[in-house]
Design a protein around this motif. Structure first.
Motif, mmCIF file in Angstrom:
data_model
loop_
_atom_site.group_PDB
_atom_site.id
_atom_site.type_symbol
_atom_site.label_atom_id
_atom_site.label_comp_id
_atom_site.label_asym_id
_atom_site.label_seq_id
_atom_site.Cartn_x
_atom_site.Cartn_y
_atom_site.Cartn_z
ATOM 1 N N GLN A 109 4.500 -39.278 -26.243
ATOM 2 C CA GLN A 109 4.057 -38.825 -27.560
ATOM 3 C C GLN A 109 4.768 -37.538 -27.949
ATOM 4 O OE1 GLN A 109 1.632 -40.170 -29.806
ATOM 5 N NE2 GLN A 109 2.226 -41.944 -28.601
ATOM 6 N N ARG A 133 10.434 -45.333 -38.403
ATOM 7 C CA ARG A 133 10.055 -43.925 -38.280
ATOM 8 C C ARG A 133 11.293 -43.054 -38.041
ATOM 9 N NH1 ARG A 133 6.240 -42.078 -33.372
ATOM 10 N NH2 ARG A 133 8.039 -42.803 -32.190
ATOM 11 N N ALA A 151 7.194 -36.958 -40.273
ATOM 12 C CA ALA A 151 8.329 -36.042 -40.088
ATOM 13 C C ALA A 151 9.022 -35.681 -41.404
ATOM 14 C CB ALA A 151 9.320 -36.625 -39.085
ATOM 15 N N MET A 174 14.000 -40.105 -41.281
ATOM 16 C CA MET A 174 14.617 -38.775 -41.313
ATOM 17 C C MET A 174 16.086 -38.871 -41.738
ATOM 18 S SD MET A 174 12.504 -36.347 -40.721
ATOM 19 C CE MET A 174 13.423 -34.927 -40.119
ATOM 20 N N ASN A 216 19.747 -35.699 -27.469
ATOM 21 C CA ASN A 216 18.866 -34.949 -28.376
ATOM 22 C C ASN A 216 17.975 -33.979 -27.608
ATOM 23 O OD1 ASN A 216 17.120 -36.751 -27.253
ATOM 24 N ND2 ASN A 216 16.207 -37.417 -29.190
ATOM 25 N N THR A 272 -8.903 -46.636 -33.654
ATOM 26 C CA THR A 272 -7.820 -47.216 -34.450
ATOM 27 C C THR A 272 -7.284 -48.497 -33.831
ATOM 28 O OG1 THR A 272 -6.289 -45.796 -33.287
ATOM 29 C CG2 THR A 272 -7.067 -45.039 -35.426
ATOM 30 N N ASN A 273 -8.032 -49.104 -32.908
ATOM 31 C CA ASN A 273 -7.509 -50.306 -32.260
ATOM 32 C C ASN A 273 -8.251 -51.571 -32.654
ATOM 33 O OD1 ASN A 273 -5.418 -49.160 -30.795
ATOM 34 N ND2 ASN A 273 -6.868 -48.361 -29.302
ATOM 35 N N GLY A 297 -2.034 -49.760 -32.889
ATOM 36 C CA GLY A 297 -2.744 -50.590 -31.921
ATOM 37 C C GLY A 297 -3.073 -51.979 -32.431
ATOM 38 N N LEU A 356 16.059 -34.177 -25.045
ATOM 39 C CA LEU A 356 14.795 -34.465 -24.378
ATOM 40 C C LEU A 356 14.943 -34.150 -22.892
ATOM 41 C CD1 LEU A 356 13.524 -37.748 -26.078
ATOM 42 C CD2 LEU A 356 12.827 -35.393 -26.501
ATOM 43 N N MET A 399 15.658 -41.480 -32.587
ATOM 44 C CA MET A 399 15.567 -42.101 -31.272
ATOM 45 C C MET A 399 14.481 -43.166 -31.249
ATOM 46 S SD MET A 399 15.614 -40.310 -27.609
ATOM 47 C CE MET A 399 16.177 -41.239 -26.209
ATOM 48 N N ARG A 438 19.173 -39.375 -23.331
ATOM 49 C CA ARG A 438 18.100 -38.414 -23.609
ATOM 50 C C ARG A 438 18.633 -36.975 -23.631
ATOM 51 N NH1 ARG A 438 12.784 -39.930 -22.494
ATOM 52 N NH2 ARG A 438 12.454 -38.099 -21.195
ATOM 53 N N ALA A 480 11.554 -35.744 -31.000
ATOM 54 C CA ALA A 480 12.753 -36.487 -31.403
ATOM 55 C C ALA A 480 12.842 -36.637 -32.921
ATOM 56 C CB ALA A 480 12.787 -37.860 -30.731
ATOM 57 N N ARG A 510 18.269 -32.560 -33.726
ATOM 58 C CA ARG A 510 17.203 -33.575 -33.738
ATOM 59 C C ARG A 510 16.956 -34.130 -35.131
ATOM 60 N NH1 ARG A 510 13.212 -30.598 -29.501
ATOM 61 N NH2 ARG A 510 14.109 -31.491 -27.616
ATOM 62 N N PHE A 516 12.321 -45.569 -28.457
ATOM 63 C CA PHE A 516 11.987 -45.547 -27.041
ATOM 64 C C PHE A 516 11.598 -46.934 -26.535
ATOM 65 C CE2 PHE A 516 11.077 -41.448 -28.877
ATOM 66 C CZ PHE A 516 11.544 -40.540 -27.951
ATOM 67 N N LEU A 548 9.816 -32.582 -35.194
ATOM 68 C CA LEU A 548 8.666 -31.681 -35.289
ATOM 69 C C LEU A 548 8.839 -30.521 -34.313
ATOM 70 C CD1 LEU A 548 5.646 -34.185 -35.403
ATOM 71 C CD2 LEU A 548 6.783 -33.083 -37.313
ATOM 72 N N ASN A 556 6.198 -45.435 -28.361
ATOM 73 C CA ASN A 556 5.681 -44.079 -28.592
ATOM 74 C C ASN A 556 5.286 -43.822 -30.039
ATOM 75 O OD1 ASN A 556 6.207 -43.707 -25.936
ATOM 76 N ND2 ASN A 556 7.952 -42.345 -26.204
ATOM 77 N N LEU A 557 4.682 -44.826 -30.675
ATOM 78 C CA LEU A 557 4.124 -44.573 -32.000
ATOM 79 C C LEU A 557 2.892 -43.685 -31.833
ATOM 80 C CD1 LEU A 557 4.383 -48.086 -33.655
ATOM 81 C CD2 LEU A 557 5.822 -46.098 -34.049
ATOM 82 N N PHE A 558 2.544 -42.965 -32.909
ATOM 83 C CA PHE A 558 1.372 -42.094 -32.833
ATOM 84 C C PHE A 558 0.128 -42.930 -33.119
ATOM 85 C CE2 PHE A 558 4.821 -39.266 -34.654
ATOM 86 C CZ PHE A 558 5.230 -38.835 -33.403
ATOM 87 N N PRO A 559 -0.717 -43.172 -32.102
ATOM 88 C CA PRO A 559 -1.785 -44.160 -32.264
ATOM 89 C C PRO A 559 -2.870 -43.733 -33.248
ATOM 90 C CG PRO A 559 -2.000 -43.016 -30.166
ATOM 91 C CD PRO A 559 -0.693 -42.580 -30.766
#
Lengths: 393, 255
Positions: free
Chosen positions: A290, B162, B114, B166, B61, A391-392, B148, B63, B94, B58, A296, B89, B96, A299, B100-103
């Motif tokens: 996360q 996503r 962003a 940018m 950028n 949210t699931n 989800g 990481l 990037m 990685r 990336a 960045r 993955f 932010l 790695n989405l924001f749940p």
């Protein structure tokens, strides 16, 4: 085999209470024995309580001292302040509730509960004005609900609560020319609520900050936070109160600091340390991916923390946080140690009155019901929040 | 399938890594890696697991931090200067392996976050761009759902959208299809192929050979932290020069 568009429906099953009881209570021998035993125990406890409540208990002590249970030694001629705050809080609760449930009808039970409370106040007349003002407060909730549904955005209510909180503190103290109120005159449920609300509101940001500090990459910040958390967690709350009572004036040059404020500081510090550990658990539960994804897309570290990590961490530990706030609410009863008369401690004062000797059972039963109502409200509020944040689905 | 005709001889170099070394404690993860990527080029990085291929992209950028050598992205050197890292960045997207989405955010919020917070674009504008990108990756109807509630393939397409929000100059893909069920791999690869044909500079760590043959300009083969072989897809798959590449190919093609 012939293809069909309509698969056969699941076998029909008429739910009856006999079927339910057979499946859940008497499914086998062990289960049946347990059902009978627990049933007997429950009946025994409830019947003994009921016999006591309806034949022996002297309930007169409650209405006679209701004002003291609610507000302690708050000056009688200043009680309008508490009524005003109560009605404002009821109205705002209604507004907020309404603004959050656009287009929904009020569930029937709310009318029932409202009517019972209003009727109860009308009939018992516990305080000289409560017969009128309690129904007014109930009506304020409903009025607020309907206004809130059409006219109030829920975001405004978040700001309104902050204003109401500081307004209430002012109303509970400041002299408007007819004599002020001192915090040492706060008591009963009023004091319990003030200690709890301040404790919860102040310890939350402090606890989150401590948790972030403890997980920080800067060794000095991390060390300071760790030491603070471990020292406070290693100290009983009662001792924290004594320290707040004895050492705070010492540190601040012997100044005459308000004892209620000292108690609030003690509760806040104590609760923040536990909260920090809960929140730290949440922070660690957020996957490293996360943070990587957030960085990336560009932010900054602070944005990642506030927008990505913290919301997920707090959501993960919400049940634990609410459990802790309920604990804090009940732990405020320990301030009797430093001479403050909150809801649980006030019963001593009532029982020292010769008219009410031997009424401990009635008083403590009532007090525990009051504690339960607030604790249950907190936990069911949290359940709703959890459902909303899931949210699931 | 023919290799797309693409003239890169005059294109500027946008990623330049020279003598890059990276250690995890005592473990030497990258050894003197030299690599250049030109604007518009599609580079597929392959190699056995633990070969350093993911670590390398990685590093591009930041990481991961490299300890020695020099990495220039769009003419900016990756150093400890936070401003440089932030600038890079913003230009490098990037994707993955594990999405790695924001749940806690909806699909559309994942995409608009962003642009709104970093580029300070108005919400309405960001949402317009977001919906266009969802259209581009083929799932406009999922905008208001949460990650989800989506399948793996849909989630990875949201992750691509996503990153694209940018408006990056370079896209990095770190095994984007490895966590997907077989029937979902194609939908993600189709989006990536479309992106490659649109002229995006791409570096992809992937074992998808069909993808590599169809759109890659170059294959870079990593082993034990080193670039062992660089070649066009046809050359690499049909005439690998090194024994290690031959062995690797026989293993992934052998089953």
């Amino acid at each position: 085999m012939e293809a069909t568009n309509n698969p056969p429906p699941p076998p029909a099953r008429v739910p009856t209470w006999q079927l339910w009881a057979k499946e859940n209570l008497f499914s086998n021998t062990t289960n049946s024995i347990l059902t009978v035993l627990t049933g007997a125990l429950v009946i025994w406890v409830i019947s003994s309580l009921a016999i006591w409540a309806f034949t022996q208990a002297r309930w007169g002590v409650i209405p006679a001292n209701f004002r003291i249970l609610m507000t302690g030694s708050f000056p009688t001629e200043q009680l309008w302040r508490t009524w005003l705050v109560l009605i404002i809080v009821c109205l705002s609760s209604g507004l907020h509730w309404g603004s959050l449930s656009r287009g929904e009808k009020l569930p029937v039970w709310t009318y029932v509960v409202g009517a019972i409370i209003a009727l109860f106040a009308l009939v018992t007349q516990m305080g000289h004005l409560s017969g009128i003002l309690v129904p007014v407060a109930v009506i304020a909730v409903f009025a607020g609900y309907f206004i809130g549904q059409i006219a109030i955005p829920s975001r405004i209510m978040n700001i309104a609560w902050v204003v109401i909180f500081f307004g209430a503190v002012l109303l509970f103290t400041v002299d408007f020319g007819t004599g002020g109120v001192q915090t040492k005159e706060w008591g009963g449920l009023l004091l319990t609520l003030m200690l709890s609300i301040v404790g919860i509101v102040a310890s939350f940001p402090l606890g989150v900050a401590l948790a972030i500090g403890r997980t920080s990459n800067y060794p000095i910040i991390s060390a300071i936070c760790t030491v603070f958390i471990e020292v406070v967690r290693g100290t009983p709350l009662v001792v924290v109160f004594f320290i707040a009572q004895l050492f705070v004036p010492l540190l601040l040059g012997g100044a005459n600091i308000d004892p209620v404020l000292r108690a609030m500081v003690g509760i806040t510090i104590f609760s923040a340390a536990y909260l920090a550990e809960n929140v730290r658990g949440g922070l660690q539960s957020v996957p490293a991916g996360q943070v990587e994804a957030a960085r990336a897309v560009g932010l900054t570290g602070t944005q990642t923390l506030l927008l990505i990590v913290l919301p997920q961490a707090l959501k993960a530990v919400l049940p634990a946080l609410v459990g802790q706030f309920i604990g804090l609410f009940k732990d405020t009863s320990l301030v009797y140690i430093i001479g403050l008369k909150e809801l649980a401690g006030i019963s001593d004062s009532i029982r020292s009155n010769p008219d009410f000797i031997g009424t401990a059972q009635e008083l403590y039963f009532t007090i525990s019901v009051i504690y339960f109502i607030f604790s249950y409200a907190m936990s069911s509020g949290a359940r709703n929040l959890e459902k909303k944040l899931n949210t699931n689905r | 399938m023919t290799t797309p005709v693409k003239d890169l001889s005059n294109a500027p170099v946008v990623i330049a890594a020279s003598q890059v070394n990276k250690y995890y404690g005592q473990f030497h993860a990258l050894k003197d890696v030299n690599l250049e990527v030109k604007r518009g080029e599609v580079v597929v990085v392959i190699g056995p697991s633990g070969s350093g291929k993911s670590t390398f992209i990685r590093c591009i950028n930041r990481l991961e931090e490299h300890q020695q050598g020099k990495i220039m992205v769009q003419g900016i050197e990756l150093s400890n200067d936070v401003r440089n890292i932030d600038a890079i960045r913003r230009d490098v997207g990037m994707v993955f392996q594990s999405f790695n989405l924001f749940p806690h955010l909806s699909v559309l919020q994942n995409i608009t976050l962003a642009p709104m917070r970093v580029k300070k674009i108005e919400k309405s504008e960001a949402e317009k761009i977001g919906r266009q990108l969802l259209e581009r990756v083929g799932i406009p109807e999922q905008a208001d759902k949460f990650p989800g509630q989506l399948s793996g393939g849909q989630q990875q397409r949201v992750a691509i959208a996503r990153a694209l929000a940018m408006q990056p100059k370079i896209m990095l893909f770190d095994e984007p299809t490895s966590a997907l069920d077989p029937e979902m791999i194609k939908e993600v690869l189709d989006v990536m192929k479309e992106l490659a044909r649109s002229g995006m500079t791409m570096m992809c760590v992937t074992h998808e050979m069909g993808f590599a043959r169809e759109v890659a300009d170059r294959i870079v083969f990593f082993d034990k932290g080193q670039v062992v072989e660089e070649a066009t897809p046809d050359e690499f798959y049909h005439h690998p020069k090194t024994d290690r590449a031959k062995l690797f190919l026989s293993q992934i093609l052998g089953h």
